[in-house]
Write an enzyme that holds these catalytic residues in place. Structure first.
Site, PDB file in Angstrom:
ATOM      1  N   HIS A 122       0.850  -1.187   0.000  1.00 52.35           N
ATOM      2  CA  HIS A 122       0.000   0.000   0.000  1.00 52.35           C
ATOM      3  C   HIS A 122       0.888   1.239   0.000  1.00 52.35           C
ATOM      4  O   HIS A 122       1.916   1.276   0.688  1.00 52.35           O
ATOM      5  CB  HIS A 122      -0.890   0.051   1.249  1.00 52.35           C
ATOM      6  CG  HIS A 122      -2.015  -0.928   1.236  1.00 52.35           C
ATOM      7  ND1 HIS A 122      -3.236  -0.662   0.660  1.00 52.35           N
ATOM      8  CD2 HIS A 122      -2.106  -2.192   1.729  1.00 52.35           C
ATOM      9  CE1 HIS A 122      -4.030  -1.704   0.809  1.00 52.35           C
ATOM     10  NE2 HIS A 122      -3.368  -2.650   1.447  1.00 52.35           N
ATOM     11  N   ALA A 169      15.284 -20.789   6.836  1.00 49.64           N
ATOM     12  CA  ALA A 169      14.141 -20.490   7.698  1.00 49.64           C
ATOM     13  C   ALA A 169      14.275 -19.106   8.318  1.00 49.64           C
ATOM     14  O   ALA A 169      15.357 -18.700   8.746  1.00 49.64           O
ATOM     15  CB  ALA A 169      14.025 -21.550   8.790  1.00 49.64           C
TER      16      ALA A 169
END
Length: 205
Positions: A122, A169
C-alpha cells in the site's frame, strides 16, 4: 466498448460489480462466485490436492492455476484479487502460508510452514489518508523451479528467486536471488552458490 471495460471505466458500475462479488468489509468472494464462476475460470491440474481448511480468496477476474500433483495444505490463504497466482506441477505448499498475487511458483518447489509471499504494497505517502485507503501497488513475485523456502520466511514484492535456490528459515527476501544459491537472513543474502566446475556448493565470502 466491451462490457468489462465499460464497468471498469464507470465508478458507479464498478461499485455495483464489486458489491456483487465481494461482501462489504471483506476480502473474500461471495458464495455464488465460488460455486458458479470460479470453477469455470480457474484451473486445477490432475492429482492436485487443496485441503479443505485452506482459504481461497480467489476471484474470477484474475487467474488462479494449480498444476498437476500440487499440494496446498490446511490454513493456507491464497488471494488473487490484485494479481494472478500460478502454482506449478508437483509444488508443495505447507501449513499456514499466505500468498498474495501476482505470484508465479515453478514446478517441484517446496514452501514450508508459515511463509508469507506478498506481491502487494500500500502507498503511505499521503499523511492525511490511512495506508489501507491509499493506492495498492503490485510487483510480480517469481519463484523458480526446484526451490525450497524455509519456514517463517517472507518474500516481498518484486522479488525473483532463481532455479534450485534454498531460502533459510526465517529469512526476509527483499532482492533477487540467483539460480543455484543458498540465501539466509534479514535481509536475506546469498551465502552459498553452486560451482559447476568443481560440482560443489561453495561459500560466498
Amino acid at each position: 466498448m466491451p462490457v468489462l471495460d465499460k464497468i471498469k471505466s464507470d465508478p458507479f458500475l464498478k461499485k455495483i460489480a464489486l458489491w456483487l462479488l465481494i461482501p462489504k468489509n471483506r476480502y473474500s468472494p461471495r458464495l455464488w462466485v465460488k460455486l458458479f464462476l470460479n470453477p469455470f475460470k480457474h484451473h486445477k491440474g490432475k492429482g492436485a490436492i487443496i485441503r479443505r481448511r485452506s482459504r481461497l480468496d480467489v476471484f474470477p477476474f484474475k487467474a488462479f492455476n494449480v498444476g498437476k500433483n500440487a499440494l496446498i495444505e490446511d490454513f493456507t490463504v491464497i488471494n488473487n484479487a490484485v494479481g494472478d497466482v500460478n502454482i506449478g506441477n508437483d509444488v508443495v505448499i505447507g501449513l499456514s502460508n499466505v500468498i498474495i498475487g501476482p505470484v508465479n511458483i515453478g514446478n517441484n518447489t517446496i514452501i514450508a510452514q508459515h511463509v508469507v509471499i506478498s506481491a502487494l504494497n500500500h502507498q503511505y505517502e499521503d499523511i492525511h489518508v490511512a495506508p489501507k485507503n491509499q493506492k495498492v501497488l503490485t510487483k510480480l513475485v517469481d519463484i523458480g523451479e526446484d526451490v525450497w523456502i524455509g519456514a517463517n520466511s517472507v518474500i516481498t514484492a518484486g522479488v525473483k528467486i532463481g532455479k534450485h535456490c534454498i531460502i533459510g528459515a526465517g529469512s526476509v527476501v527483499t532482492k533477487n536471488i540467483d539460480d543455484y544459491s543458498v540465501a539466509v537472513g534479514n535481509p536475506a543474502v546469498i551465502v552459498k552458490r553452486y560451482n559447476w566446475e568443481t560440482k560443489s556448493w561453495e561459500k560466498v565470502s
